[in-house]
Design an enzyme around this catalytic site. Structure first.
Site, PDB file in Angstrom:
ATOM      1  N   HIS A  86      -0.666 -22.629   8.220  1.00 29.38           N
ATOM      2  CA  HIS A  86      -1.563 -22.177   9.281  1.00 29.38           C
ATOM      3  C   HIS A  86      -2.728 -23.138   9.529  1.00 29.38           C
ATOM      4  O   HIS A  86      -3.464 -22.972  10.506  1.00 29.38           O
ATOM      5  CB  HIS A  86      -2.076 -20.758   8.999  1.00 29.38           C
ATOM      6  CG  HIS A  86      -2.202 -19.924  10.233  1.00 29.38           C
ATOM      7  ND1 HIS A  86      -2.326 -18.555  10.223  1.00 29.38           N
ATOM      8  CD2 HIS A  86      -2.221 -20.264  11.551  1.00 29.38           C
ATOM      9  CE1 HIS A  86      -2.415 -18.097  11.452  1.00 29.38           C
ATOM     10  NE2 HIS A  86      -2.359 -19.117  12.287  1.00 29.38           N
TER      11      HIS A  86
ATOM     12  N   ASP B 272      -2.437 -11.825  11.409  1.00 27.07           N
ATOM     13  CA  ASP B 272      -2.426 -12.421  10.077  1.00 27.07           C
ATOM     14  C   ASP B 272      -2.900 -11.387   9.065  1.00 27.07           C
ATOM     15  O   ASP B 272      -3.748 -10.544   9.386  1.00 27.07           O
ATOM     16  CB  ASP B 272      -3.387 -13.620  10.075  1.00 27.07           C
ATOM     17  CG  ASP B 272      -3.130 -14.640   8.987  1.00 27.07           C
ATOM     18  OD1 ASP B 272      -2.734 -14.248   7.869  1.00 27.07           O
ATOM     19  OD2 ASP B 272      -3.366 -15.841   9.238  1.00 27.07           O
TER      20      ASP B 272
ATOM     21  N   HIS C 184      -4.601 -12.449   6.674  1.00 23.92           N
ATOM     22  CA  HIS C 184      -5.829 -13.110   6.236  1.00 23.92           C
ATOM     23  C   HIS C 184      -6.646 -13.541   7.453  1.00 23.92           C
ATOM     24  O   HIS C 184      -6.081 -13.837   8.507  1.00 23.92           O
ATOM     25  CB  HIS C 184      -5.491 -14.350   5.406  1.00 23.92           C
ATOM     26  CG  HIS C 184      -4.503 -14.090   4.312  1.00 23.92           C
ATOM     27  ND1 HIS C 184      -3.134 -14.181   4.514  1.00 23.92           N
ATOM     28  CD2 HIS C 184      -4.678 -13.720   3.027  1.00 23.92           C
ATOM     29  CE1 HIS C 184      -2.514 -13.882   3.379  1.00 23.92           C
ATOM     30  NE2 HIS C 184      -3.413 -13.588   2.463  1.00 23.92           N
TER      31      HIS C 184
ATOM     32  N   ASP D  13      -8.575 -16.296   7.598  1.00 24.20           N
ATOM     33  CA  ASP D  13      -8.531 -17.763   7.733  1.00 24.20           C
ATOM     34  C   ASP D  13      -9.809 -18.321   8.343  1.00 24.20           C
ATOM     35  O   ASP D  13      -9.773 -19.275   9.130  1.00 24.20           O
ATOM     36  CB  ASP D  13      -7.314 -18.198   8.567  1.00 24.20           C
ATOM     37  CG  ASP D  13      -5.989 -17.918   7.871  1.00 24.20           C
ATOM     38  OD1 ASP D  13      -6.008 -17.557   6.683  1.00 24.20           O
ATOM     39  OD2 ASP D  13      -4.942 -18.047   8.526  1.00 24.20           O
TER      40      ASP D  13
ATOM     41  N   HIS E  80      -5.420 -24.085   4.918  1.00 20.26           N
ATOM     42  CA  HIS E  80      -4.764 -23.031   5.713  1.00 20.26           C
ATOM     43  C   HIS E  80      -5.549 -21.721   5.689  1.00 20.26           C
ATOM     44  O   HIS E  80      -5.270 -20.836   6.498  1.00 20.26           O
ATOM     45  CB  HIS E  80      -3.305 -22.829   5.290  1.00 20.26           C
ATOM     46  CG  HIS E  80      -3.088 -22.020   4.051  1.00 20.26           C
ATOM     47  ND1 HIS E  80      -1.888 -21.376   3.799  1.00 20.26           N
ATOM     48  CD2 HIS E  80      -3.886 -21.755   2.983  1.00 20.26           C
ATOM     49  CE1 HIS E  80      -1.960 -20.749   2.631  1.00 20.26           C
ATOM     50  NE2 HIS E  80      -3.154 -20.966   2.128  1.00 20.26           N
TER      51      HIS E  80
ATOM     52  N   ASP F 116       0.889 -15.568  12.004  1.00 19.34           N
ATOM     53  CA  ASP F 116       1.307 -15.868  10.637  1.00 19.34           C
ATOM     54  C   ASP F 116       2.338 -14.828  10.232  1.00 19.34           C
ATOM     55  O   ASP F 116       2.075 -13.621  10.317  1.00 19.34           O
ATOM     56  CB  ASP F 116       0.088 -15.811   9.712  1.00 19.34           C
ATOM     57  CG  ASP F 116       0.358 -16.325   8.312  1.00 19.34           C
ATOM     58  OD1 ASP F 116       1.453 -16.049   7.774  1.00 19.34           O
ATOM     59  OD2 ASP F 116      -0.546 -16.955   7.729  1.00 19.34           O
TER      60      ASP F 116
ATOM     61  N   ASP G 216       3.059 -13.748   7.527  1.00 18.60           N
ATOM     62  CA  ASP G 216       2.615 -12.836   6.478  1.00 18.60           C
ATOM     63  C   ASP G 216       1.855 -11.628   7.015  1.00 18.60           C
ATOM     64  O   ASP G 216       1.495 -10.724   6.247  1.00 18.60           O
ATOM     65  CB  ASP G 216       1.852 -13.556   5.369  1.00 18.60           C
ATOM     66  CG  ASP G 216       0.423 -13.972   5.729  1.00 18.60           C
ATOM     67  OD1 ASP G 216      -0.188 -13.398   6.639  1.00 18.60           O
ATOM     68  OD2 ASP G 216      -0.093 -14.896   5.051  1.00 18.60           O
TER      69      ASP G 216
ATOM     70  N   GLU H  58       4.043 -20.326   8.589  1.00 19.55           N
ATOM     71  CA  GLU H  58       4.097 -19.846   7.194  1.00 19.55           C
ATOM     72  C   GLU H  58       5.431 -19.218   6.786  1.00 19.55           C
ATOM     73  O   GLU H  58       5.499 -18.490   5.801  1.00 19.55           O
ATOM     74  CB  GLU H  58       2.923 -18.889   6.887  1.00 19.55           C
ATOM     75  CG  GLU H  58       1.540 -19.515   7.067  1.00 19.55           C
ATOM     76  CD  GLU H  58       1.115 -20.452   5.931  1.00 19.55           C
ATOM     77  OE1 GLU H  58       1.896 -20.641   4.973  1.00 19.55           O
ATOM     78  OE2 GLU H  58      -0.005 -21.014   6.022  1.00 19.55           O
TER      79      GLU H  58
END
Length: 319
Positions: A99, A122, A124, A126, A139, A230, A232, A275
């Site tokens: 990312h 995401d 996260h 980031d 990332h 992302d 994830d 990712e």
């Protein structure tokens, strides 16, 4: 469906984090038939292939920060590539890689079209700065490099002199957050960034989340939307082959709905899908499930709806 051009390029780059394998994600997504399936939706597709990145070794850490020179150089190259695609009038698709590549993708998009709205899906945020990161992995930092409001918090770094912040905090919406560091939480609150954590997704439902997202962005003007997705964000029961999985994520249906809704705005102008890491799957089925989900997310961005599709010129055959 309205035919729309899609111009994927891929960035098989892994230096924004420490786990190998994410550089293999683009080829697995291609091999799953992405281009053919986009064409079946009526999209004109050109695959620009893989960007190639220089070997920056030695690339000694700067304090805690890892692979700074490699990440900076890779993102400059990616920014130029995305800018060229957008200046040709096409929708850009960037297959990552990790990312950290959103730095170049969003910068190049903005360089071509001006102000953007960014939807960041995401687990996260980031949005760590180089000085708040716990891991040193870039990332986990790309949003901080892109925001005007954090320019004074990002130190001068080698191979990043080309980068100027290009996004306002008020033009960003996060969806799917569930693993946010304390400094990131502070930054999000300090800047008043619009966020929908998994708690809000649970409380409101994904349809309401997307309605509020689009209402919020539209109130600031109908700017082109950059979707940075992302894998994830999706629960690891569905998409386990990724570097930093976090339980309690979006279901497959919620994840796909986000792309369908953004497609229907007519404003989706560029997409990152990052990712996917085939080496992080415990089994081949883990990898297949993750890759298949990534493909379906991208198809949702370009007009596939689950009720079915047909091309505008389709006609029933005569006997």
């Amino acid at each position: 469906i309205k035919s729309r051009p899609g111009k994927p390029s891929s960035s098989p780059f892994c230096k924004g984090q420490s786990r190998g394998g994410v550089e293999d994600g683009p080829e697995r997504i291609r091999a799953a038939g992405l281009q053919r399936r986009l064409q079946q939706l009526g999209c004109a597709v050109k695959d620009y292939g893989n960007l190639t990145f220089e070997d920056m070794s030695p690339d000694e850490p700067m304090g805690l920060l890892k692979s700074v020179r490699a990440v900076g150089a890779a993102n400059q190259k990616l920014s130029e590539a995305v800018r060229a695609v957008k200046e040709d009038g096409h929708t850009a698709v960037m297959l990552g890689g990790d990312h950290s590549l959103a730095i170049g993708s969003i910068h190049g998009h903005s360089a071509a079209v001006g102000e953007l709205s960014v939807v960041w899906v995401d687990a996260h945020a980031d949005i760590n700065t180089p000085l708040t990161t716990y891991t040193g992995n870039i990332h986990g930092q790309p949003v901080s490099y892109l925001l005007h409001e954090l320019r004074s918090k990002v130190p001068v770094l080698p191979n990043f002199s080309w980068l100027k912040p290009c996004v306002s905090a008020a033009d960003v919406v996060f969806i799917g957050l569930r693993d946010v560091d304390p400094a990131e939480h502070y930054i999000l609150k300090m800047l008043g960034v619009k966020t929908f954590s998994m708690s809000e997704v649970d409380q409101l439902g994904v349809a309401r989340v997307m309605e509020e997202t689009c209402d919020y962005l539209s109130a600031r003007g109908k700017k082109p939307i950059h979707l940075s997705y992302d894998i994830d964000a999706i629960d690891p029961s569905v998409a386990p082959a990724t570097g930093t999985p976090v339980v309690g994520g979006l279901t497959y249906r919620e994840g796909v709905y986000i792309t369908e809704h953004l497609c229907q705005t007519g404003l989706l102008s560029a997409v990152d899908l990052v990712e996917v890491n085939p080496l992080r799957g415990q089994t081949e089925e883990d990898v297949r499930s993750t890759v298949s989900t990534a493909v379906d997310l991208l198809l949702g961005c370009f007009g596939r709806v689950r009720e079915g599709n047909h091309l505008p010129d389709y006609r029933l055959p005569d006997p």
